[in-house]
Design a protein around this motif. Structure first.
Motif, mmCIF file in Angstrom:
data_model
loop_
_atom_site.group_PDB
_atom_site.id
_atom_site.type_symbol
_atom_site.label_atom_id
_atom_site.label_comp_id
_atom_site.label_asym_id
_atom_site.label_seq_id
_atom_site.Cartn_x
_atom_site.Cartn_y
_atom_site.Cartn_z
ATOM 1 N N GLU A 73 0.827 -1.204 0.000
ATOM 2 C CA GLU A 73 0.000 0.000 0.000
ATOM 3 C C GLU A 73 0.866 1.261 0.000
ATOM 4 N N TYR A 74 1.960 1.227 0.714
ATOM 5 C CA TYR A 74 2.906 2.353 0.728
ATOM 6 C C TYR A 74 3.427 2.611 -0.684
ATOM 7 N N LEU A 75 3.807 1.552 -1.383
ATOM 8 C CA LEU A 75 4.335 1.689 -2.739
ATOM 9 C C LEU A 75 3.260 2.171 -3.714
ATOM 10 N N ILE A 76 2.041 1.689 -3.533
ATOM 11 C CA ILE A 76 0.944 2.153 -4.391
ATOM 12 C C ILE A 76 0.773 3.657 -4.252
ATOM 13 N N LYS A 77 0.719 4.134 -3.011
ATOM 14 C CA LYS A 77 0.546 5.571 -2.769
ATOM 15 C C LYS A 77 1.703 6.372 -3.350
ATOM 16 N N ALA B 225 18.522 -14.126 1.395
ATOM 17 C CA ALA B 225 18.435 -12.681 1.599
ATOM 18 C C ALA B 225 19.347 -11.913 0.648
ATOM 19 N N LYS B 226 20.359 -12.569 0.093
ATOM 20 C CA LYS B 226 21.283 -11.897 -0.818
ATOM 21 C C LYS B 226 20.599 -11.443 -2.104
ATOM 22 N N ARG B 227 19.423 -12.003 -2.407
ATOM 23 C CA ARG B 227 18.702 -11.581 -3.613
ATOM 24 C C ARG B 227 18.025 -10.226 -3.431
ATOM 25 N N ALA B 228 17.926 -9.768 -2.198
ATOM 26 C CA ALA B 228 17.214 -8.518 -1.921
ATOM 27 C C ALA B 228 18.069 -7.301 -2.259
ATOM 28 N N HIS B 229 17.416 -6.284 -2.776
ATOM 29 C CA HIS B 229 18.072 -4.997 -2.971
ATOM 30 C C HIS B 229 17.888 -4.115 -1.732
ATOM 31 N N VAL B 230 16.751 -4.322 -1.067
ATOM 32 C CA VAL B 230 16.436 -3.584 0.156
ATOM 33 C C VAL B 230 15.936 -4.564 1.200
ATOM 34 N N VAL B 231 16.388 -4.402 2.431
ATOM 35 C CA VAL B 231 15.871 -5.157 3.567
ATOM 36 C C VAL B 231 15.207 -4.165 4.513
ATOM 37 N N VAL B 232 13.963 -4.431 4.861
ATOM 38 C CA VAL B 232 13.252 -3.565 5.797
ATOM 39 C C VAL B 232 12.941 -4.365 7.058
ATOM 40 N N VAL B 233 13.442 -3.875 8.190
ATOM 41 C CA VAL B 233 13.119 -4.478 9.486
ATOM 42 C C VAL B 233 11.817 -3.835 9.944
ATOM 43 N N THR B 234 10.745 -4.604 9.976
ATOM 44 C CA THR B 234 9.403 -4.073 10.207
ATOM 45 C C THR B 234 8.958 -4.235 11.662
ATOM 46 N N LYS B 235 7.891 -3.508 11.989
ATOM 47 C CA LYS B 235 7.245 -3.584 13.305
ATOM 48 C C LYS B 235 8.209 -3.273 14.436
ATOM 49 N N CYS B 236 9.066 -2.289 14.184
ATOM 50 C CA CYS B 236 10.029 -1.860 15.209
ATOM 51 C C CYS B 236 9.345 -0.961 16.236
ATOM 52 N N PRO B 237 9.899 -0.885 17.450
ATOM 53 C CA PRO B 237 9.423 0.132 18.401
ATOM 54 C C PRO B 237 9.602 1.512 17.794
ATOM 55 N N LYS B 238 8.726 2.422 18.162
ATOM 56 C CA LYS B 238 8.763 3.759 17.566
ATOM 57 C C LYS B 238 10.084 4.475 17.829
ATOM 58 N N ASP C 82 12.182 4.920 8.581
ATOM 59 C CA ASP C 82 13.293 5.819 8.834
ATOM 60 C C ASP C 82 13.976 6.120 7.501
ATOM 61 N N ARG C 83 14.637 7.227 7.381
ATOM 62 C CA ARG C 83 15.326 7.600 6.145
ATOM 63 C C ARG C 83 14.390 7.434 4.935
ATOM 64 N N GLU C 84 13.179 7.945 5.110
ATOM 65 C CA GLU C 84 12.161 7.761 4.078
ATOM 66 C C GLU C 84 12.591 8.365 2.750
ATOM 67 N N HIS C 85 13.263 9.491 2.802
ATOM 68 C CA HIS C 85 13.723 10.135 1.572
ATOM 69 C C HIS C 85 14.640 9.204 0.782
ATOM 70 N N ASP C 86 15.559 8.522 1.484
ATOM 71 C CA ASP C 86 16.473 7.597 0.810
ATOM 72 C C ASP C 86 15.724 6.406 0.220
ATOM 73 N N PHE C 87 14.722 5.932 0.952
ATOM 74 C CA PHE C 87 13.930 4.804 0.453
ATOM 75 C C PHE C 87 13.188 5.192 -0.824
ATOM 76 N N LYS C 88 12.551 6.343 -0.812
ATOM 77 C CA LYS C 88 11.809 6.800 -1.991
ATOM 78 C C LYS C 88 12.745 6.989 -3.182
ATOM 79 N N LYS C 89 13.939 7.482 -2.907
ATOM 80 C CA LYS C 89 14.909 7.689 -3.979
ATOM 81 C C LYS C 89 15.302 6.365 -4.623
ATOM 82 N N LEU C 90 15.468 5.312 -3.805
ATOM 83 C CA LEU C 90 15.794 3.995 -4.343
ATOM 84 C C LEU C 90 14.667 3.453 -5.211
#
Length: 334
Positions: A58-62, A180-193, A319-327
């Protein structure tokens, strides 16, 4: 269940070997993967269970839908149809699955929402549409090696990271950690705020990202309102409701509601649970039902629950949302 998993530990090496050999065959070209000349982005995980794939899609769709014609392609888990299915006004959770129906319910005709267990066939059918998608988002397709996505986003949870797990049946991994080596991005989800920098660094050291990989951390944000078909309620005003969950891990949601000092009983079902007529009869007797957005997609078809059935939306914060969007922008361009 934990005891059975421990008993089955001798099976782990065989499962590991089979999945490892399968990956080697694709890596060496013995088994063929289809590549595409347009952007195909994959969101997946190494483990079974919920890692937050739906909020990420949903994040990517938006992020992309205003500039591109976007399609989502899922397997359509536990749907009652076969083959390729494109969501339309007649779609239900039973015909396309609860998560794809959630995409369609939320975004409507802004995106194509399709399901097909054969992702190659699904992509082919989507590209044959008159208004064909320019970008395809593959939902839960990290192990679908017959398709080679141009960009892979691997999700792993803060509470159960893949690097501390075993392959099935003793652990939860669908394939060895080396996948995991096939991934370009790894996102650690459901972290404490408020995850400490020292803890982030510890996780980064355990992930051991390759030079071409980027690691991000995300957390869940719950809405302050719950919604039904045609109404909404402020969360803090709710009293003595029934919480209904059919997701992989309801603990974060329960903790959140408890932090609000809300009073409720919790009916906790298995992930993608198919509610029986007896379940619906019991729920009819409840004065107010709060559920997840995914469970709402399965329950909303029962008209007798209208007026008492509400869902609590979630979004993710990176976190670092700008960098994520740029990728993502770079992945779409190339």
């Amino acid at each position: 269940m934990k005891l059975i998993r421990k008993i089955l530990f001798p099976v782990v090496p065989f499962y590991y070997l089979v999945t490892w050999l399968r990956n080697i065959c694709y890596d060496l070209g013995v088994k063929k993967s289809a590549s595409y000349h347009f952007p195909v982005l994959c969101v997946g995980n190494l483990s079974v269970g919920g890692t937050g794939k739906t909020p990420m899609i949903e994040y990517l769709i938006k992020l992309l839908k205003d500039d591109f014609k976007v399609a989502t392609l899922s397997r359509g888990y536990k749907r009652k149809t076969k083959g390729f299915k494109l969501a339309d006004g007649n779609a239900t959770a039973e015909t396309i699955g609860d998560e794809p129906f959630q995409f369609y319910h939320k975004f409507g005709n802004d995106v194509w929402v399709a399901v097909d267990s054969d992702r190659r066939n699904g992509i082919k059918n989507l590209r044959h549409l008159k208004d064909k998608p320019e970008i395809i988002l593959l939902d839960d397709a990290f192990q679908h090696r017959r398709v080679k996505a141009g960009f892979n986003i691997l999700l792993t949870t803060y509470a159960n990271p893949y690097y501390s797990d075993f392959v099935l049946p003793t652990g939860n991994l669908r394939e060895p950690k080396s996948g995991a080596k096939r991934a370009h991005v790894v996102v650690v989800t459901k972290c404490p705020k408020h995850l400490k920098v020292s803890e982030k660094n510890s996780i980064l050291n355990r992930i051991k990202a390759e030079s071409y990989q980027h690691v991000f951390f995300s957390s869940i944000v719950y809405s302050n309102e719950v919604f039904s078909k045609d109404a909404s309620k402020i969360l803090e005003t709710l009293t003595n409701f029934t919480l209904v969950t059919g997701i992989a891990n309801a603990e974060p949601l329960v903790d959140f509601l408890n932090s609000k000092n809300l009073k409720f009983q919790h009916l906790n079902y298995n992930d993608h649970y198919q509610f029986s007529p007896q379940d619906i009869l019991y729920l009819e007797k409840q004065s107010l039902i709060i559920t997840t957005e995914k469970d709402y997609m399965r329950l909303r078809q029962h008209g007798q629950l209208n007026g008492k059935l509400f869902y609590l939306p979630i979004t993710i914060v990176l976190d670092r949302e700008h960098d994520f969007k740029k990728l993502i922008e770079q992945a779409v361009k190339h």
